[in-house]
Design an enzyme around this catalytic site. Structure first.
Site, PDB file in Angstrom:
ATOM      1  N   ASP A 112       0.826  -1.211   0.000  1.00 59.37           N
ATOM      2  CA  ASP A 112       0.000   0.000   0.000  1.00 59.37           C
ATOM      3  C   ASP A 112       0.860   1.262   0.000  1.00 59.37           C
ATOM      4  O   ASP A 112       0.329   2.362   0.160  1.00 59.37           O
ATOM      5  CB  ASP A 112      -0.914   0.010   1.230  1.00 59.37           C
ATOM      6  CG  ASP A 112      -2.030  -1.041   1.122  1.00 59.37           C
ATOM      7  OD1 ASP A 112      -2.144  -1.690   0.061  1.00 59.37           O
ATOM      8  OD2 ASP A 112      -2.775  -1.204   2.106  1.00 59.37           O
ATOM      9  N   THR A 113       2.174   1.095  -0.114  1.00 61.00           N
ATOM     10  CA  THR A 113       3.084   2.237  -0.017  1.00 61.00           C
ATOM     11  C   THR A 113       4.049   2.219  -1.196  1.00 61.00           C
ATOM     12  O   THR A 113       3.620   2.399  -2.321  1.00 61.00           O
ATOM     13  CB  THR A 113       3.829   2.200   1.335  1.00 61.00           C
ATOM     14  OG1 THR A 113       4.381   0.888   1.527  1.00 61.00           O
ATOM     15  CG2 THR A 113       2.883   2.537   2.487  1.00 61.00           C
TER      16      THR A 113
END
Ligand SMILES: *[C@@H]1O[C@H](CO)[C@@H](O)[C@H](O)[C@H]1NC(C)=O
Ligand SMILES: *[C@@H]1O[C@H](CO)[C@@H](O)[C@H](O)[C@H]1NC(C)=O
Ligand SMILES: *[C@@H]1O[C@H](CO)[C@@H](O)[C@H](O)[C@H]1NC(C)=O
Length: 311
Positions: free
Chosen positions: A215-216
């Protein structure tokens, strides 16, 4: 491709998603109650291996080789060991790569949806158990040992622990056994086991959806990896002829040949090989063949039987 087994997976998948959404979104109280009684096991053993006595596998997420090899923190990790420059993931998307790494096959799972693999399918832990080699999984932010759904951050609702990144969790041969579930633990338990010198000989570590880059970005994943590993590489409770494989589940670019950045390090890797590269063709099935070769475990007769071992 077996269409009958795919169809079954699809049917189970739809039921599973509903159950999972309910559980993660609403049942905080039941998580708290289950946590209080969850069984946790921390087995140890000392079965001598040919090249290493402990194996630690860490998967980061969705990054092309060039992006990962340009990251300064991952470059630091590369300086501690051997970078494998011709190591390929098996497929896309994430979940079948995790499944393949412990079972030698994707078992026709082609997606990230909830999937269950029949109890007749064996995994590496069947071979480890038969040889008395202790094992555990450490899943960052799993709320308690043996938890079978997904779990979101209870403050901000962000993805946290996901079942699809837990390699053994889709296998009924694992989840039908309470003692096996009790060895699927969180990172709190990793540090407990580390401090009490009760780490197993085989372990898989999954960072949360922030730390693994999913998610990063690879920058976040690289920083997490160095921050997590650097202290361990001087900790005698971690080092015990230990071989660590840090790799990525798959590339981000689905049109690439799926070559993922992978490093072997730990005190099982001789200092003369630190900072070197190796261009032998490996893939996620090599993980199993390496472990099988090291402890003379035999094989499952799946992808593990043909894959080259690292040593
Ligand atoms: C980790 O798992 C243990 C054992 O089930 C549990 O007691 C603990 O609360 C969990 N830690 C976190 C941060 O969820
Ligand atoms: C993942 O773990 C880190 C600590 O290592 C924490 O700061 C972060 O909030 C976690 N991510 C989520 C979504 O909970
Ligand atoms: C690297 O490559 C050679 C083949 O040139 C192989 O024999 C060796 O065991 C490989 N593996 C590692 C991890 O160095």
């Amino acid at each position: 491709m077996h269409f009958s087994s795919l169809f079954i997976t699809a049917a189970v998948g739809i039921a599973g998603i509903n159950a999972q959404t309910q559980y993660t979104a609403t049942n905080t109280a039941s998580v708290e109650a289950a946590r209080a009684t969850a069984k946790t096991l921390s087995p140890t053993s000392s079965v001598k291996g040919k090249t290493f006595d402990r194996f630690v596998n860490i998967f980061l997420e969705n990054t092309d080789f060039d992006m990962a090899s340009a990251d300064p923190n991952l470059q630091w990790i590369a300086s501690q060991g051997i970078t494998l420059t011709n190591y390929k993931a098996i497929t896309h998307p994430s979940q079948p790569n995790y499944i393949a790494s412990v079972g030698g096959s994707t078992h026709s799972v082609i997606w990230d949806l909830y999937s269950r693999i029949s109890s007749s399918a064996r995994t590496i832990v069947d071979l480890l158990d038969a040889a008395g080699v202790s094992w555990s999984e450490y899943e960052d932010d799993m709320p308690y040992s043996g938890y079978e759904a997904d779990y979101i951050n209870q403050v901000n609702g962000a993805n946290d622990y996901v079942r699809k990144h837990n390699p053994l969790m889709s296998y009924d041969s694992v989840t039908s056994d309470l003692d096996r579930l009790a060895k699927m633990k969180n990172l709190t338990m990793f540090y407990n086991d580390l401090d009490s010198n009760k780490l197993p000989q085989w372990m898989f570590i999954t960072p949360n959806m922030t730390n693994d880059g999913h998610d990063t970005s690879v920058t976040v994943a690289g920083a997490w990896a160095k921050g997590f590993l650097e202290p361990l590489l001087t900790n005698p409770n971690f080092l015990s002829r230990t071989l660590v494989l840090l790799t990525f589940d798959e590339t981000a670019n689905y049109l690439s040949d799926n070559t993922v950045f992978s490093v072997l390090f730990g005190d099982a890797v001789p200092e003369s090989l630190h900072g070197t590269t190796n261009d032998t063709a490996y893939n996620h099935y090599s993980i199993m063949s390496t472990v099988e070769n090291n402890w003379d475990l035999g094989d499952l007769g799946e992808g593990d039987a043909d894959a080259s071992a690292f040593f």
